[in-house]
Design an enzyme around this catalytic site. Structure first.
Site, PDB file in Angstrom:
ATOM      1  N   ASN A  81       0.837  -1.192   0.000  1.00 54.87           N
ATOM      2  CA  ASN A  81       0.000   0.000   0.000  1.00 54.87           C
ATOM      3  C   ASN A  81       0.878   1.250   0.000  1.00 54.87           C
ATOM      4  OD1 ASN A  81      -0.040  -1.194   2.862  1.00 54.87           O
ATOM      5  ND2 ASN A  81      -0.876   0.809   3.343  1.00 54.87           N
ATOM      6  N   ASP A  82       0.685   2.213   0.875  1.00 61.18           N
ATOM      7  CA  ASP A  82       1.216   3.568   0.741  1.00 61.18           C
ATOM      8  C   ASP A  82       2.621   3.676   0.151  1.00 61.18           C
ATOM      9  OD1 ASP A  82      -1.037   3.764   2.307  1.00 61.18           O
ATOM     10  OD2 ASP A  82      -0.131   5.061   3.805  1.00 61.18           O
ATOM     11  N   TRP A 140       4.701   2.156   9.626  1.00 61.12           N
ATOM     12  CA  TRP A 140       3.709   2.832   8.823  1.00 61.12           C
ATOM     13  C   TRP A 140       4.386   3.897   7.961  1.00 61.12           C
ATOM     14  CZ3 TRP A 140      -1.525   3.807  11.814  1.00 61.12           C
ATOM     15  CH2 TRP A 140      -2.022   2.576  12.251  1.00 61.12           C
ATOM     16  N   THR A 141       3.579   4.784   7.422  1.00 62.67           N
ATOM     17  CA  THR A 141       4.099   5.811   6.521  1.00 62.67           C
ATOM     18  C   THR A 141       4.969   6.827   7.256  1.00 62.67           C
ATOM     19  OG1 THR A 141       2.470   5.665   4.749  1.00 62.67           O
ATOM     20  CG2 THR A 141       3.288   7.854   5.240  1.00 62.67           C
ATOM     21  N   GLU A 252      -4.705  11.886   6.414  1.00 65.63           N
ATOM     22  CA  GLU A 252      -3.536  11.011   6.437  1.00 65.63           C
ATOM     23  C   GLU A 252      -2.502  11.528   5.434  1.00 65.63           C
ATOM     24  OE1 GLU A 252      -5.040   6.663   7.516  1.00 65.63           O
ATOM     25  OE2 GLU A 252      -5.598   7.192   5.494  1.00 65.63           O
TER      26      GLU A 252
END
Length: 550
Positions: A81-82, A140-141, A252
């Site tokens: 994902n991201d 995470w990001t 986000e």
């Protein structure tokens, strides 16, 4: 890193039935064939069989699955994902994305690494930051930066990644350091460098060095606002201000950067962007942005309201960056961008078996233009895409309507670029991306409403997908000189549309069947003149998954 979509329904006009038969008028090389359709007695719904292509521009590897894209970045397996903001070091771009090797049985993401010299051809470098390695949760990001002056205390040129970690529902910011140029990172002993102040949503740090202010800046997503922090050393951060929003859900993946309006170095604005939920505006999740001023500690919007970087259903967690090899004025004029081509409303539902989570978009070139006095980001495929282009095939100028259409056989690579200009008094242009089973996705322009749109309610996957997948997405794009220009890039499982002068982009994942593919250019509700159309085959750019950096 995570979002939920509460989409609303947009009305869609179904395609008219056709009564047509095939008359092949042009047979072309490079894997394409073109036909103009005229009425015949073959009955309603008759479909043409274009003249077979005489040669291939490129072919897909025989062991690829039907949905594996030829020109977009995907993992070899598992979940992605991201995307994370790339940096340039030692002659190559370093790019990361969130990756879950345990999907679907286990949770948590790591940072996966890919490198490129041209933003088109990619090399798989493996996991750069492992998940669950320091007791603070998965990765995470965040942002990776080259600490050129060694401000963090790890030496000049160290690569520093500041990321969100979550454990037991608490989000914190941690620092990881790489001493090998970004290939492998180690957790800083002092983590977390930012302890959660007692809020649920506190994530996705975007970090950059502010030359004018002489310090590092962090933009952090904090529920319905973006918080700003400064630091002299990437380890100790001081809160300075925030920018609050309304009606856009949980924000986000923020971004903050300067750009010169129309390339004018005397008119530099700052752009604040964030992943947002546009349900209250009849949209889905995407990337919203504001234009304004930045004084080193505070962002002030110009009062014109937010805009959307992309109006399609599948462009989220976008990141932007400039090229440090350019001059200062050039760096303010143009900027790259990339987004995750998926949507949390159906992220795990794509019909892919060999990997999951979709793919990343093409790399785009972005500029800030003055549109009727409003500073607006324009996007188009980055010029680097030309490295994959074959010889453009010209499509004859023609009027399409209920009795005439253009059919084109897709190149054997499954990837191509269609550019055209269309005009009409009151008609509607439809470009259908066709599968062998008759299913299709649609790119269109409604001349009466002056809106570009994308739809996939008739593609191969639509029947088994949530309603949000089947909704039409559109963008207002005014006519110029009585017409509209469309630049459409098609891959095995996506369509990216750049309308007008790039003032609107619409990105959409879409899925077809195995077998030969084609496209059809139609006019409904009135004749549509199609002029200057070209179809350019794009060569497959397989990701180099050979030996990885150790």
């Amino acid at each position: 890193m995570h979002a939920h979509d509460a989409s609303t329904t947009f009305p869609w006009r179904r395609a008219l039935l056709w009564a047509a038969a095939a008359i092949a008028v042009v047979a072309v090389a490079l894997g394409t064939a073109i036909a103009v359709l005229r009425p015949s007695g073959d009955g309603p719904g008759a479909r043409p069989t274009p003249t077979a292509p005489s040669a291939d521009a490129s072919t897909r590897p025989a062991d690829w699955s039907v949905h594996r894209p030829g020109i977009h970045l995907t993992p070899g397996a598992d979940w992605m994902n991201d995307p994370q903001k790339p940096f340039f070091l030692d002659g190559r771009w370093h790019f990361y994305y969130l990756y879950n090797a345990d999907y679907p049985d286990g949770n948590g993401t790591a940072w996966y690494h890919a490198t490129s010299t041209d933003l088109v051809h990619w090399k798989d470098e493996g996991v750069a930051i492992e998940k669950y390695g320091n007791g603070l949760g998965d990765i995470w990001t965040g942002t990776a930066v080259v600490d050129e002056n060694g401000t963090a205390g790890f030496g000049a040129g160290a690569v520093i990644a500041i990321v969100t970690q979550q454990v037991d529902g608490v989000q914190r910011q941690s620092l990881f350091v790489s001493r090998d140029g970004g290939y492998r990172f180690e957790s800083f002993d002092g983590n977390p460098i930012m302890e959660n102040p007692g809020v649920a949503d506190w994530r996705d740090p975007r970090v950059f060095w502010d030359d004018a202010a002489g310090h590092w800046v962090m933009a952090l997503a904090e529920h319905d606002r973006i918080g700003f922090y400064t630091s002299p050393n990437l380890r100790e951060w001081t809160y300075t201000s925030d920018f609050a929003t309304e009606g856009l859900g949980v924000l986000e993946c923020p971004d903050l950067f300067p750009m010169a309006v129309d390339g004018d170095p005397d008119d530099v604005r700052w752009v604040l962007a964030a992943g947002a939920n546009g349900a209250s505006e009849g949209m889905t999740t995407g990337t919203a942005y504001w234009v304004g001023e930045w004084d080193g500690e505070r962002f002030t919007a110009d009062g014109t309201g937010h805009q959307w970087l992309d109006h399609g259903p599948d462009y989220y967690a976008a990141v932007t960056w400039d090229d440090p090899r350019l001059s200062p004025s050039e760096r303010l004029t143009t900027r790259y961008g990339i987004g995750w081509m998926n949507n949390w409303a159906y992220a795990g539902e794509f019909p892919t078996d060999d990997w999951h989570g979709g793919s990343d978009s093409l790399v785009r070139a972005m500029s800030l233009r003055s549109d009727a006095g409003r500073a607006t980001l324009h996007s188009r495929p980055a010029s680097e895409l030309a490295a994959l282009e074959g010889e453009p095939q010209r499509i004859d100028d023609v009027h399409v309507d209920a009795e005439r259409a253009i059919d084109v056989t897709a190149p054997a690579s499954g990837a191509y670029r269609l550019r055209l200009r269309a005009s009409s008094e009151d008609g509607e242009l439809r470009v259908k991306v066709m599968s062998a089973d008759g299913a299709f996705a649609t790119v269109g322009y409604d001349f009466a409403e002056e809106r570009a749109f994308v739809a996939r309610d008739a593609d191969t996957a639509a029947h088994g997908m949530p309603e949000a997948y089947r909704e039409v997405r559109s963008a207002a794009v005014p006519l110029r000189d009585g017409g509209i220009a469309l630049d459409i890039v098609v891959d095995a499982s996506s369509v990216e549309v750049f309308a007008g002068d790039g003032e609107a982009a619409l990105t959409m994942a879409t899925f077809g069947s195995a077998g030969p593919r084609s496209l059809r250019i139609e006019g409904v509700k009135g004749a549509v003149a199609v002029t200057g159309a070209t179809l350019t085959p794009l060569r497959v750019a397989p990701i180099d998954r050979g030996s990885r950096a150790e």
